[in-house]
Design an enzyme around this catalytic site. Structure first.
Site, mmCIF file in Angstrom:
data_model
loop_
_atom_site.group_PDB
_atom_site.id
_atom_site.type_symbol
_atom_site.label_atom_id
_atom_site.label_comp_id
_atom_site.label_asym_id
_atom_site.label_seq_id
_atom_site.Cartn_x
_atom_site.Cartn_y
_atom_site.Cartn_z
ATOM 1 N N GLU A 49 8.967 -4.129 10.587
ATOM 2 C CA GLU A 49 9.460 -2.857 10.031
ATOM 3 C C GLU A 49 10.065 -1.977 11.117
ATOM 4 O OE1 GLU A 49 6.745 -0.912 7.364
ATOM 5 O OE2 GLU A 49 7.983 0.887 7.231
ATOM 6 N N LYS A 92 -1.531 -9.258 2.873
ATOM 7 C CA LYS A 92 -0.766 -8.821 4.055
ATOM 8 C C LYS A 92 -1.614 -7.833 4.859
ATOM 9 C CE LYS A 92 3.064 -6.020 3.863
ATOM 10 N NZ LYS A 92 2.652 -4.832 4.639
ATOM 11 N N ASP A 115 0.839 -1.199 0.000
ATOM 12 C CA ASP A 115 0.000 0.000 0.000
ATOM 13 C C ASP A 115 0.878 1.254 0.000
ATOM 14 O OD1 ASP A 115 0.863 -0.219 2.609
ATOM 15 O OD2 ASP A 115 -1.125 -0.012 3.523
ATOM 16 N N GLU A 169 -1.610 -5.366 8.689
ATOM 17 C CA GLU A 169 -0.787 -4.780 9.749
ATOM 18 C C GLU A 169 -1.474 -4.961 11.106
ATOM 19 O OE1 GLU A 169 0.105 -0.673 8.857
ATOM 20 O OE2 GLU A 169 0.991 -1.173 6.919
ATOM 21 N N ASP A 179 -1.171 -6.048 -0.295
ATOM 22 C CA ASP A 179 -1.509 -5.405 0.981
ATOM 23 C C ASP A 179 -3.003 -5.140 1.066
ATOM 24 O OD1 ASP A 179 0.420 -4.933 2.920
ATOM 25 O OD2 ASP A 179 1.250 -3.189 1.884
HETATM 26 O O1 KIV Z 1 3.531 -1.150 1.664
HETATM 27 C C1 KIV Z 1 4.704 -1.524 1.689
HETATM 28 O O2 KIV Z 1 5.513 -1.251 0.803
HETATM 29 C C2 KIV Z 1 5.138 -2.317 2.838
HETATM 30 C C3 KIV Z 1 6.598 -2.595 2.968
HETATM 31 C C4 KIV Z 1 7.271 -1.401 3.511
HETATM 32 C C5 KIV Z 1 6.875 -3.805 3.772
HETATM 33 O O3 KIV Z 1 4.346 -2.703 3.631
#
Ligand code: KIV
Length: 271
Positions: A189, A120, A51, A122, A90
């Site tokens: 991260e 993915k 994202d 968070e 994401d």
């Molecule tokens: O959105 C993204 O690019 C990420 C990376 C920084 C792992 O989540």
């Protein structure tokens, strides 16, 4: 023999084998067909349709504004280009934190329309119901702990996370929780390297770091940062492999001069 050399298509199983054999996992972001094709052909293991597209593609200050449909557009473009890497999309802010049914529906839409391999999310304990529900539909989930850009309004800063014992302890607990729920990997991260190593050692699933030190099972960077397209973002963890901003600007400047001086097109460049 190296798992990396044997594989035709990277799967979640390949990644756990790589961790078992101590072979590091290389992951980069991509958001469009042309870049994803180059990245895939160069031998990357995982492509993240991050994202961070909100920042580097759309010019937003944070990752919060990007929508599910926009992530799906980027995901579809990347999947069309890829023949080898595992593609992870994401889940954008607001599509999985509210309730687990919404999370499941968002994840199903991503998988159905993009044909990506995984999603993915968070967070840890706070979103564990959503993680479990997505996994119950057979959708592989990658976790993301430490600095979580979707929570930037809560932190108020992009400084290193989990330096304090309380936050470090919670991060370890969350990582264990995500593994127990069935996540196939976790991104960490911007946390102290020592903590990154500790988590990687504690978990059986691969731990991919971005600013989390060399003890992680793999590394991820945003492609625009490592190619030097972005110019102002220079955190300590970033290694720039090219200065593409300079190259592109040089080429564009030359083109402008060539057009204006009538050097372009020449005899051989016209019909
Ligand atoms: O959105 C993204 O690019 C990420 C990376 C920084 C792992 O989540």
């Amino acid at each position: 023999m190296s798992v990396y050399k044997e594989i035709k298509r990277v799967t979640t199983h390949t990644l756990s084998e790589m961790k078992l054999k101590g072979e590091k996992i290389a992951m980069l972001t991509s958001y469009d067909y042309s870049m994803a094709k180059l990245v895939d052909q160069a031998g990357i293991d995982i492509i993240l349709v991050g994202d961070s597209a909100s920042n580097v593609m759309a010019g937003n200050e944070t990752t919060l504004p990007i929508t599910l449909d926009q992530m799906i557009y980027h995901g579809k473009s990347v999947v069309r280009a890829v023949t080898r890497a595992l593609v992870v999309v994401d889940m954008p802010f607001g599509t999985y934190q509210g309730n687990s049914l919404e999370a499941l529906n968002s994840a199903i839409k991503i998988m159905k329309v993009t044909h990506a391999d995984a999603v993915k999310v968070e967070g840890g304990k706070e979103i564990i119901e959503s993680v479990e529900r997505i996994l119950s539909a057979g959708i592989p989930v990658m976790g993301h702990l430490g600095l979580m850009p979707q929570s930037i309004n809560k932190y108020g800063t992009y400084v290193v996370r989990a330096r304090e014992e309380v936050e470090a302890k919670k991060l370890i607990e969350d990582a264990i929780l995500l593994e127990a729920a069935g996540c196939f990997a976790i991104v960490l991260e911007k946390i102290p390297a020592e903590l990154g190593t500790k988590v990687a050692k504690a978990l059986k699933i691969p731990v991919i770091g971005i600013g989390a030190g060399g003890g992680c099972d793999g590394q991820v960077l945003v492609i625009h940062d490592m190619l030097g397209i972005t110019q102002t973002f220079s955190p300590r963890f970033l290694r720039r492999y090219l200065n593409l901003a300079e190259e592109i600007q040089g080429a564009v400047n030359q083109y402008v001069q060539d057009v204006k001086s009538k050097d372009f097109p020449n005899e051989r460049e016209q019909y």
